[in-house]
Design a protein around this motif. Sequence first.
Motif, PDB file in Angstrom:
ATOM      1  N   MET A   1      21.168  47.243  71.198  1.00  0.00           N
ATOM      2  CA  MET A   1      22.566  46.039  71.594  1.00  0.00           C
ATOM      3  C   MET A   1      22.106  44.330  70.209  1.00  0.00           C
ATOM      4  O   MET A   1      23.230  44.781  69.854  1.00  0.00           O
ATOM      5  N   LEU A   2      21.527  44.675  69.952  1.00  0.00           N
ATOM      6  CA  LEU A   2      20.454  43.242  69.682  1.00  0.00           C
ATOM      7  C   LEU A   2      20.640  44.253  67.777  1.00  0.00           C
ATOM      8  O   LEU A   2      21.056  43.349  66.946  1.00  0.00           O
ATOM      9  N   LEU A   3      20.369  45.489  67.560  1.00  0.00           N
ATOM     10  CA  LEU A   3      20.584  45.714  66.265  1.00  0.00           C
ATOM     11  C   LEU A   3      22.200  45.757  66.187  1.00  0.00           C
ATOM     12  O   LEU A   3      22.555  45.496  64.653  1.00  0.00           O
ATOM     13  N   ARG A   4      22.933  46.242  66.243  1.00  0.00           N
ATOM     14  CA  ARG A   4      24.151  45.697  66.454  1.00  0.00           C
ATOM     15  C   ARG A   4      24.472  43.955  66.170  1.00  0.00           C
ATOM     16  O   ARG A   4      25.346  44.117  65.407  1.00  0.00           O
ATOM     17  N   LEU A   5      23.977  43.614  67.010  1.00  0.00           N
ATOM     18  CA  LEU A   5      24.613  42.105  66.842  1.00  0.00           C
ATOM     19  C   LEU A   5      24.344  41.454  65.334  1.00  0.00           C
ATOM     20  O   LEU A   5      24.574  40.601  65.120  1.00  0.00           O
ATOM     21  N   LEU A   6      22.504  41.793  64.890  1.00  0.00           N
ATOM     22  CA  LEU A   6      22.345  41.528  63.763  1.00  0.00           C
ATOM     23  C   LEU A   6      22.511  42.253  62.344  1.00  0.00           C
ATOM     24  O   LEU A   6      23.136  41.387  61.904  1.00  0.00           O
ATOM     25  N   THR A   7      23.395  43.724  62.787  1.00  0.00           N
ATOM     26  CA  THR A   7      24.253  43.760  61.526  1.00  0.00           C
ATOM     27  C   THR A   7      25.471  43.694  61.582  1.00  0.00           C
ATOM     28  O   THR A   7      26.162  43.202  60.894  1.00  0.00           O
TER      29      THR A   7
ATOM     30  N   LEU B   1      20.758  46.580  57.500  1.00  0.00           N
ATOM     31  CA  LEU B   1      19.472  45.560  58.150  1.00  0.00           C
ATOM     32  C   LEU B   1      18.279  46.576  57.221  1.00  0.00           C
ATOM     33  O   LEU B   1      19.000  47.516  57.105  1.00  0.00           O
ATOM     34  N   PRO B   2      16.774  45.919  57.656  1.00  0.00           N
ATOM     35  CA  PRO B   2      16.646  46.361  56.257  1.00  0.00           C
ATOM     36  C   PRO B   2      15.615  47.236  57.258  1.00  0.00           C
ATOM     37  O   PRO B   2      15.371  47.002  58.196  1.00  0.00           O
ATOM     38  N   GLN B   3      14.917  47.764  56.915  1.00  0.00           N
ATOM     39  CA  GLN B   3      14.225  49.218  57.939  1.00  0.00           C
ATOM     40  C   GLN B   3      13.043  48.272  58.553  1.00  0.00           C
ATOM     41  O   GLN B   3      13.081  48.228  59.899  1.00  0.00           O
ATOM     42  N   GLY B   4      12.121  46.842  57.995  1.00  0.00           N
ATOM     43  CA  GLY B   4      11.717  46.122  59.198  1.00  0.00           C
ATOM     44  C   GLY B   4      12.364  45.439  59.799  1.00  0.00           C
ATOM     45  O   GLY B   4      11.216  45.239  61.208  1.00  0.00           O
ATOM     46  N   ALA B   5      13.719  45.065  59.901  1.00  0.00           N
ATOM     47  CA  ALA B   5      14.119  44.748  61.220  1.00  0.00           C
ATOM     48  C   ALA B   5      14.568  45.263  62.492  1.00  0.00           C
ATOM     49  O   ALA B   5      14.299  45.202  63.287  1.00  0.00           O
ATOM     50  N   HIS B   6      14.442  46.876  61.481  1.00  0.00           N
ATOM     51  CA  HIS B   6      14.670  47.828  62.796  1.00  0.00           C
ATOM     52  C   HIS B   6      13.330  47.815  63.638  1.00  0.00           C
ATOM     53  O   HIS B   6      13.410  48.251  64.748  1.00  0.00           O
ATOM     54  N   GLU B   7      12.162  48.106  62.746  1.00  0.00           N
ATOM     55  CA  GLU B   7      10.641  48.170  63.804  1.00  0.00           C
ATOM     56  C   GLU B   7      10.620  46.913  63.990  1.00  0.00           C
ATOM     57  O   GLU B   7       9.933  47.224  65.547  1.00  0.00           O
ATOM     58  N   HIS B   8      10.811  45.617  63.639  1.00  0.00           N
ATOM     59  CA  HIS B   8      10.796  44.640  64.989  1.00  0.00           C
ATOM     60  C   HIS B   8      11.152  44.954  66.301  1.00  0.00           C
ATOM     61  O   HIS B   8      10.895  44.510  67.085  1.00  0.00           O
ATOM     62  N   VAL B   9      12.404  45.352  66.432  1.00  0.00           N
ATOM     63  CA  VAL B   9      13.037  45.148  67.776  1.00  0.00           C
ATOM     64  C   VAL B   9      12.615  46.517  67.385  1.00  0.00           C
ATOM     65  O   VAL B   9      12.459  46.296  69.493  1.00  0.00           O
TER      66      VAL B   9
ATOM     67  N   LEU C   1      12.929  39.985  72.564  1.00  0.00           N
ATOM     68  CA  LEU C   1      14.676  41.077  72.592  1.00  0.00           C
ATOM     69  C   LEU C   1      15.202  39.778  72.691  1.00  0.00           C
ATOM     70  O   LEU C   1      16.697  39.363  72.285  1.00  0.00           O
ATOM     71  N   LEU C   2      15.112  38.980  73.910  1.00  0.00           N
ATOM     72  CA  LEU C   2      16.585  38.282  74.578  1.00  0.00           C
ATOM     73  C   LEU C   2      16.290  37.168  74.446  1.00  0.00           C
ATOM     74  O   LEU C   2      17.332  36.241  73.645  1.00  0.00           O
ATOM     75  N   ARG C   3      15.174  36.373  73.284  1.00  0.00           N
ATOM     76  CA  ARG C   3      14.626  35.176  72.520  1.00  0.00           C
ATOM     77  C   ARG C   3      15.709  35.170  71.457  1.00  0.00           C
ATOM     78  O   ARG C   3      16.500  34.557  70.884  1.00  0.00           O
TER      79      ARG C   3
END
Length: 47
Positions: A1-7, A13-21, A29-31
């Motif tokens: 869900m967070l990846l969808r919100l970020l997108t 999103l850059p690959q690094g964002a996917h790796e962080h999540v 993840l909540l924060r």
Amino acid sequence: MLLRLLTLRFGVLPQGAHEHVESADADTLLRWSERVLTVATLDEVFR
């Protein structure tokens, strides 16, 4: 869900964002999910 919100907020999103999540724990993840609503940049989400 967070990846969808970020997108939705920041576009592709850059690959690094996917790796962080994918490697984050539930509390982090909540924060980050809450920050999506108030920050101006993707980098601010992960600070």
